[in-house]
Each structure stands twice: as C-alpha cells, then as structure tokens.
Design a protein around this motif. Structure first.
Motif, PDB file in Angstrom:
ATOM      1  N   GLN A 301       0.783  -1.428   0.253  1.00  0.00           N
ATOM      2  CA  GLN A 301       0.251   0.096   0.131  1.00  0.00           C
ATOM      3  C   GLN A 301       0.981   1.028  -0.282  1.00  0.00           C
ATOM      4  OE1 GLN A 301      -2.140  -0.665   3.350  1.00  0.00           O
ATOM      5  NE2 GLN A 301      -3.848  -1.247   2.782  1.00  0.00           N
ATOM      6  N   GLY A 302       1.076   2.564  -0.691  1.00  0.00           N
ATOM      7  CA  GLY A 302       1.322   3.431  -0.543  1.00  0.00           C
ATOM      8  C   GLY A 302       0.365   4.836  -1.650  1.00  0.00           C
ATOM      9  N   ARG A 303       1.450   5.590  -2.328  1.00  0.00           N
ATOM     10  CA  ARG A 303       0.662   6.635  -2.370  1.00  0.00           C
ATOM     11  C   ARG A 303       1.654   6.861  -3.829  1.00  0.00           C
ATOM     12  NH1 ARG A 303      -2.855   9.875  -0.510  1.00  0.00           N
ATOM     13  NH2 ARG A 303      -2.948   9.044   1.752  1.00  0.00           N
ATOM     14  N   ILE A 304       1.130   7.436  -5.566  1.00  0.00           N
ATOM     15  CA  ILE A 304       1.265   7.277  -6.551  1.00  0.00           C
ATOM     16  C   ILE A 304       1.861   8.369  -6.775  1.00  0.00           C
ATOM     17  CG2 ILE A 304       0.734   7.578  -9.040  1.00  0.00           C
ATOM     18  CD1 ILE A 304      -1.801   5.729  -8.667  1.00  0.00           C
ATOM     19  N   GLU A 305       2.956   8.054  -6.898  1.00  0.00           N
ATOM     20  CA  GLU A 305       4.548   9.219  -7.189  1.00  0.00           C
ATOM     21  C   GLU A 305       4.372  10.060  -8.794  1.00  0.00           C
ATOM     22  OE1 GLU A 305       6.520  10.656  -4.796  1.00  0.00           O
ATOM     23  OE2 GLU A 305       5.218  10.681  -4.279  1.00  0.00           O
ATOM     24  N   MET A 319       4.827   5.303  -3.920  1.00  0.00           N
ATOM     25  CA  MET A 319       5.853   5.707  -2.659  1.00  0.00           C
ATOM     26  C   MET A 319       5.255   4.490  -1.266  1.00  0.00           C
ATOM     27  SD  MET A 319       7.942   7.227  -0.922  1.00  0.00           S
ATOM     28  CE  MET A 319       8.939   8.758  -1.429  1.00  0.00           C
ATOM     29  N   VAL A 320       6.077   3.911  -0.411  1.00  0.00           N
ATOM     30  CA  VAL A 320       5.562   2.839   0.377  1.00  0.00           C
ATOM     31  C   VAL A 320       6.512   2.985   1.240  1.00  0.00           C
ATOM     32  CG1 VAL A 320       5.199   0.331   0.452  1.00  0.00           C
ATOM     33  CG2 VAL A 320       4.980   1.386  -1.467  1.00  0.00           C
ATOM     34  N   GLY A 321       5.752   3.705   2.916  1.00  0.00           N
ATOM     35  CA  GLY A 321       7.165   3.732   3.826  1.00  0.00           C
ATOM     36  C   GLY A 321       7.994   4.999   3.159  1.00  0.00           C
ATOM     37  N   ASN A 322       9.222   4.962   3.557  1.00  0.00           N
ATOM     38  CA  ASN A 322      10.438   5.347   2.891  1.00  0.00           C
ATOM     39  C   ASN A 322      10.327   5.277   1.285  1.00  0.00           C
ATOM     40  OD1 ASN A 322       9.917   6.961   5.142  1.00  0.00           O
ATOM     41  ND2 ASN A 322      11.163   5.896   6.200  1.00  0.00           N
ATOM     42  N   SER A 323      10.217   4.393   0.671  1.00  0.00           N
ATOM     43  CA  SER A 323      10.824   3.852  -0.537  1.00  0.00           C
ATOM     44  C   SER A 323      10.200   3.751  -1.677  1.00  0.00           C
ATOM     45  CB  SER A 323      11.436   2.652  -0.063  1.00  0.00           C
ATOM     46  OG  SER A 323      11.721   2.165   1.073  1.00  0.00           O
ATOM     47  N   VAL A 324      10.371   4.050  -2.571  1.00  0.00           N
ATOM     48  CA  VAL A 324       9.406   4.068  -3.666  1.00  0.00           C
ATOM     49  C   VAL A 324       9.630   3.083  -4.691  1.00  0.00           C
ATOM     50  CG1 VAL A 324       9.346   5.090  -6.288  1.00  0.00           C
ATOM     51  CG2 VAL A 324      10.159   6.441  -4.239  1.00  0.00           C
ATOM     52  N   ILE A 325       9.231   1.969  -4.815  1.00  0.00           N
ATOM     53  CA  ILE A 325       8.382   1.260  -5.620  1.00  0.00           C
ATOM     54  C   ILE A 325       8.476   1.108  -7.532  1.00  0.00           C
ATOM     55  CG2 ILE A 325       8.922  -0.063  -4.197  1.00  0.00           C
ATOM     56  CD1 ILE A 325       5.618  -1.086  -4.483  1.00  0.00           C
ATOM     57  N   VAL A 326       8.296   0.325  -8.226  1.00  0.00           N
ATOM     58  CA  VAL A 326       7.886   0.469  -9.690  1.00  0.00           C
ATOM     59  C   VAL A 326       6.862  -0.786  -9.803  1.00  0.00           C
ATOM     60  CG1 VAL A 326       8.017   0.113 -11.985  1.00  0.00           C
ATOM     61  CG2 VAL A 326       9.524   1.782 -10.636  1.00  0.00           C
ATOM     62  N   ALA A 327       6.086  -0.112  -9.892  1.00  0.00           N
ATOM     63  CA  ALA A 327       4.668  -1.578 -10.829  1.00  0.00           C
ATOM     64  C   ALA A 327       4.704  -1.439 -12.407  1.00  0.00           C
ATOM     65  CB  ALA A 327       3.523  -1.783 -10.114  1.00  0.00           C
ATOM     66  N   GLN A 328       4.329  -2.550 -12.778  1.00  0.00           N
ATOM     67  CA  GLN A 328       4.041  -2.659 -14.460  1.00  0.00           C
ATOM     68  C   GLN A 328       2.896  -3.221 -13.995  1.00  0.00           C
ATOM     69  OE1 GLN A 328       7.054  -2.379 -17.648  1.00  0.00           O
ATOM     70  NE2 GLN A 328       6.322  -3.780 -18.647  1.00  0.00           N
ATOM     71  N   PHE A 329       1.857  -2.644 -15.324  1.00  0.00           N
ATOM     72  CA  PHE A 329       0.818  -3.604 -15.599  1.00  0.00           C
ATOM     73  C   PHE A 329      -0.507  -2.929 -16.693  1.00  0.00           C
ATOM     74  CE2 PHE A 329       0.286  -1.364 -11.770  1.00  0.00           C
ATOM     75  CZ  PHE A 329      -0.916   0.529 -11.886  1.00  0.00           C
ATOM     76  N   GLU A 330      -1.232  -4.022 -16.509  1.00  0.00           N
ATOM     77  CA  GLU A 330      -2.525  -3.641 -17.606  1.00  0.00           C
ATOM     78  C   GLU A 330      -2.835  -1.619 -17.113  1.00  0.00           C
ATOM     79  OE1 GLU A 330      -5.330  -6.016 -19.224  1.00  0.00           O
ATOM     80  OE2 GLU A 330      -3.983  -7.646 -19.571  1.00  0.00           O
ATOM     81  N   ARG A 331      -2.903  -1.318 -18.576  1.00  0.00           N
ATOM     82  CA  ARG A 331      -3.198   0.248 -18.097  1.00  0.00           C
ATOM     83  C   ARG A 331      -4.602   0.185 -17.499  1.00  0.00           C
ATOM     84  NH1 ARG A 331      -3.686   3.481 -23.824  1.00  0.00           N
ATOM     85  NH2 ARG A 331      -5.593   1.403 -23.408  1.00  0.00           N
ATOM     86  N   GLN A 332      -5.874   0.975 -16.707  1.00  0.00           N
ATOM     87  CA  GLN A 332      -6.630   1.665 -16.493  1.00  0.00           C
ATOM     88  C   GLN A 332      -6.868   2.423 -15.950  1.00  0.00           C
ATOM     89  OE1 GLN A 332      -6.591  -0.418 -12.136  1.00  0.00           O
ATOM     90  NE2 GLN A 332      -5.801  -2.188 -13.433  1.00  0.00           N
ATOM     91  N   PRO A 333      -8.100   3.109 -15.861  1.00  0.00           N
ATOM     92  CA  PRO A 333      -8.661   4.709 -15.124  1.00  0.00           C
ATOM     93  C   PRO A 333      -8.436   4.643 -14.252  1.00  0.00           C
ATOM     94  CG  PRO A 333     -10.479   3.358 -15.202  1.00  0.00           C
ATOM     95  CD  PRO A 333      -9.405   2.541 -16.729  1.00  0.00           C
ATOM     96  N   GLY A 334      -8.139   6.083 -13.202  1.00  0.00           N
ATOM     97  CA  GLY A 334      -8.023   5.758 -12.092  1.00  0.00           C
ATOM     98  C   GLY A 334      -6.792   5.810 -11.009  1.00  0.00           C
ATOM     99  N   LEU A 335      -5.390   6.435 -12.257  1.00  0.00           N
ATOM    100  CA  LEU A 335      -4.527   6.132 -11.135  1.00  0.00           C
ATOM    101  C   LEU A 335      -3.463   7.301 -11.929  1.00  0.00           C
ATOM    102  CD1 LEU A 335      -2.579   2.951 -13.776  1.00  0.00           C
ATOM    103  CD2 LEU A 335      -3.497   3.315 -11.179  1.00  0.00           C
ATOM    104  N   ASP A 336      -4.102   8.460 -10.599  1.00  0.00           N
ATOM    105  CA  ASP A 336      -3.434   9.357 -10.433  1.00  0.00           C
ATOM    106  C   ASP A 336      -2.750  10.483  -9.328  1.00  0.00           C
ATOM    107  OD1 ASP A 336      -6.071  10.302 -12.486  1.00  0.00           O
ATOM    108  OD2 ASP A 336      -6.913  10.450 -10.384  1.00  0.00           O
TER     109      ASP A 336
END
Length: 376
Positions: A301-305, A319-336
């Motif tokens: 769980q985190g916040r989109i950067e 942003m997850v805790g104090n770290s930034v991770i990357v996720a790659q998946f199929e395009r979808q609405p609501g990714l702000d």
C-alpha cells in the motif's frame, strides 16, 4: 562446431583482477551470452577466449586441445565487432571473400561460398556495393557474412548491435539468433543489454567486478537469481527491494506499508536459518492493483508518485513507507498522482536476500566463493 572448456581463467592488470576464476564448459553449438555493466570484465573474457588478450592464469581448451597460448588464427575463431570493422575500399563481395583469399582458396570455391552465404543473409543484391553505401543493419549482416564464410569452430560477437537503432536491434537480434541456431556453431556473445541476454542465450554468464555471479539458463536466472545484484541487473524494469521483518514461521515478510507472502521453499529456508531481517525483492511485473478489500495475503500500500504510459501497459512509481517502488501492469483508469493505491503480488513471486551477504536465502554456498556463485 566445438566444445569450449574454460578452467580457472584469470586476467590481471597492474595487480587488479579484471577476471577472476571463471569456469565454464559449453555444449557443442551452444550460444553463451556474457552480460554485465561496463567494466565488469566481459569484453576481457571474450578477448582471452579469442586469443587477443594474454591469459594471466588458468587455461582454455577447444575440443580438448589446450589453446591458451595459440593465436586467434590457430584457434579457428571468427569475430564480429561492435564497429563492423569492414574494409571501406572493398565491395561487400570482396569484404566477405578476403579471408578466404588469404587462405588461398581456389577462386571458384571462394565465389561459390561467398554467394551461398550472401544468399542466406539476403545480401546478394548488395555484393557490388561498398560499406559507405549500406545501412547499419546491412553492414552488420556483411560483418556476420564475413565471419560465416570461414566456417569457424567458434563465433565471438562483441556488442554487435550497440550501434543500431531500437527497431533494427530487435530485428537483427532475431536474425542472429536464428542464424546461430541454424549453423550450430558455438557462440560467445558479449552485451551490456540484459534483454538481449534473456532472449538470445542458451545460457547466460552474469558478471560483476570480474567475477561470474551466476551461470545458468535465462529462465532460471530470471526466476532464481543467486544474489541481489543478479536480481537487480536481469529484468526490466529492475526488481524492487524492501527491508523486511520475517514473521509467521518464515511465510510473511513485513515492513512499513507492505506484507509479502513467500513460497514454501523460501519459508522453509528462513525458518531453518532463523533470520529475522531480510531484503525482500519483488519484480514490477508481478504487482497489480486491487481494491482495498481484496488485498488478503500479499499486498503493498502506498501513494502514486509518477505514472508512465507504455501503450497497453502503464508503469507506476509508488511511495511505500520511505521507499519508492515500481509496478507495471495493464492500463486502467483512476491512476492519478497523489492517489492511494493497493497492490497485490502474484503467487510466490517475492524473493528474499540476506541483509549482509546479499545472497538469496535459498543459497547454501559461502558468499565469498566465486566458484560457488557461478555454479549456484
């Protein structure tokens, strides 16, 4: 065709080890890719196999014959270079025929061989052109053709696609792979591009600071990296790493904003080792968004950067805790940007690495042993 055996190969420059204790035995006709960052020793290794670089220690055998002190010609090795190394004043035909003329082949035999290879590489219409009148892809095919006409026992290719544009690289990558499979010539291919390594090689040698970190098939290196370096270098985008606490008899890796559920193998290894802190690894392509109520098991769980569209897919920095991770998946609405997001991971996807040695918790060999690293 040839079997190449490398025994404790070493190279030292001014007291510093450029290559350290490399061991490898190829299969006949195998395609070996040497990959790693700049300065890791991959080109030096290639040059020692070719006979262009003197060996500081160890030996190289081809079909059982020790060739460590033999010249490149005596080893019957053909090389394809990054800059093509074509003779600018000669036509395509003469570039391909040159090495056969030096060997004093009969003209009729040279002509037959050159035209046969040119036909297989779709170079026949270009035989009377000079390199300046060719595109980058055409020059690369000529360089390949010049190597093939010799019928060598071994091909060595040193980053042959690095000067080509992205689309042409993909096309030529496929052509080289199919060509080498058809010819069944033992091939060493040097690259810094991990995608080339994954798609082309029967086996990959991943190098770092002169040491072979892992020698294995592309799929096993991707699925079962022996240490954090291999895990981060192989795969695009790079694997995410998060410091985690081990819970639930080794089944759960937990930290600020995430809970990852590992495979039974990793859980058993963690339980037996009594590790309480590890570095969790999860690949971006193994994460996908879910509703908050559907995050049972493994979740992040985190916040989109940042959101980066990739056509049918999207790459999201979170942003997850104090770290930034990357996720790659199929395009979808609501990714702000700024919006909260919950990600779930695929079954048994997370990895776990020792905090100090950076080796996978599944590894039993000592971290300081280069031979153990390479054979893990």
């Amino acid at each position: 065709m040839a079997v190449v055996e490398i025994r404790n190969l070493k190279k030292t420059f001014s007291g510093a080890n450029a290559v350290e204790s490399l061991n490898l035995t190829t299969e006949d006709g195998e395609f070996i890719v040497i990959v790693g960052p700049s300065g890791c020793g991959k080109s030096t290794t290639m040059r020692m196999i070719a006979g262009l670089e003197e060996v500081s220690g160890g030996s190289i055998l081809i079909d059982g014959q020790d060739v460590t002190d033999l010249s490149p010609t005596e080893r019957d090795v053909a090389m394809v270079f990054q800059n093509y190394a074509l003779y600018p004043h000669l036509t395509v035909y003469d570039n391909m025929a040159f090495c056969l003329q030096v060997r004093k082949w009969p003209k009729a035999r040279i002509d037959e061989r050159v035209r046969a290879v040119a036909e297989s590489l779709s170079l026949t219409p270009l035989l009377q052109r000079k390199p300046a009148a060719l595109s980058g892809g055409q020059r690369q095919r000529v360089a390949l053709g010049r190597a093939i006409v010799r019928e060598p026992r071994i091909f060595i290719m040193d980053e042959p696609l690095s000067n080509l544009d992205a689309k042409l690289r993909v096309d030529m990558r496929g052509e080289i792979t199919k060509l080498c499979r058809r010819l069944k010539v033992t091939t060493f291919y040097v690259t810094h591009d991990q995608l080339e390594a994954l798609t082309m090689g029967h086996r990959i040698i991943v190098m770092r600071n002169g040491v072979a970190q892992q020698i294995d098939t592309p799929q096993r290196i991707y699925d079962e990296p022996v240490n954090r370096f291999v895990a981060s270098f192989i795969g695009s985008p790079s694997m995410n790493f998060l410091e985690a606490t081990v819970e639930g008899d080794g089944q759960i890796l937990r930290g600020p904003g995430f809970q990852l559920r590992v495979s039974d193998r990793i859980a058993r290894a963690l339980k037996e080792s009594s590790e309480t802190k590890v570095v969790a690894g999860i690949r971006p392509e193994h994460l996908f968004p879910v509703a908050d109520g559907d995050s049972a098991g493994g979740w992040v769980q985190g916040r989109i950067e940042l959101v980066e569209p990739l056509g049918s897919q999207v790459m999201v920095q979170v942003m997850v805790g104090n770290s930034v991770i990357v996720a790659q998946f199929e395009r979808q609405p609501g990714l702000d940007v700024g919006r909260a997001i919950t990600l779930q991971h695929k079954t048994d996807a997370p990895h776990a690495f020792d905090v100090e040695t950076e080796r996978t918790v599944l590894a039993a060999a000592p971290a300081e042993s280069p031979a153990a690293l390479a054979s893990a």
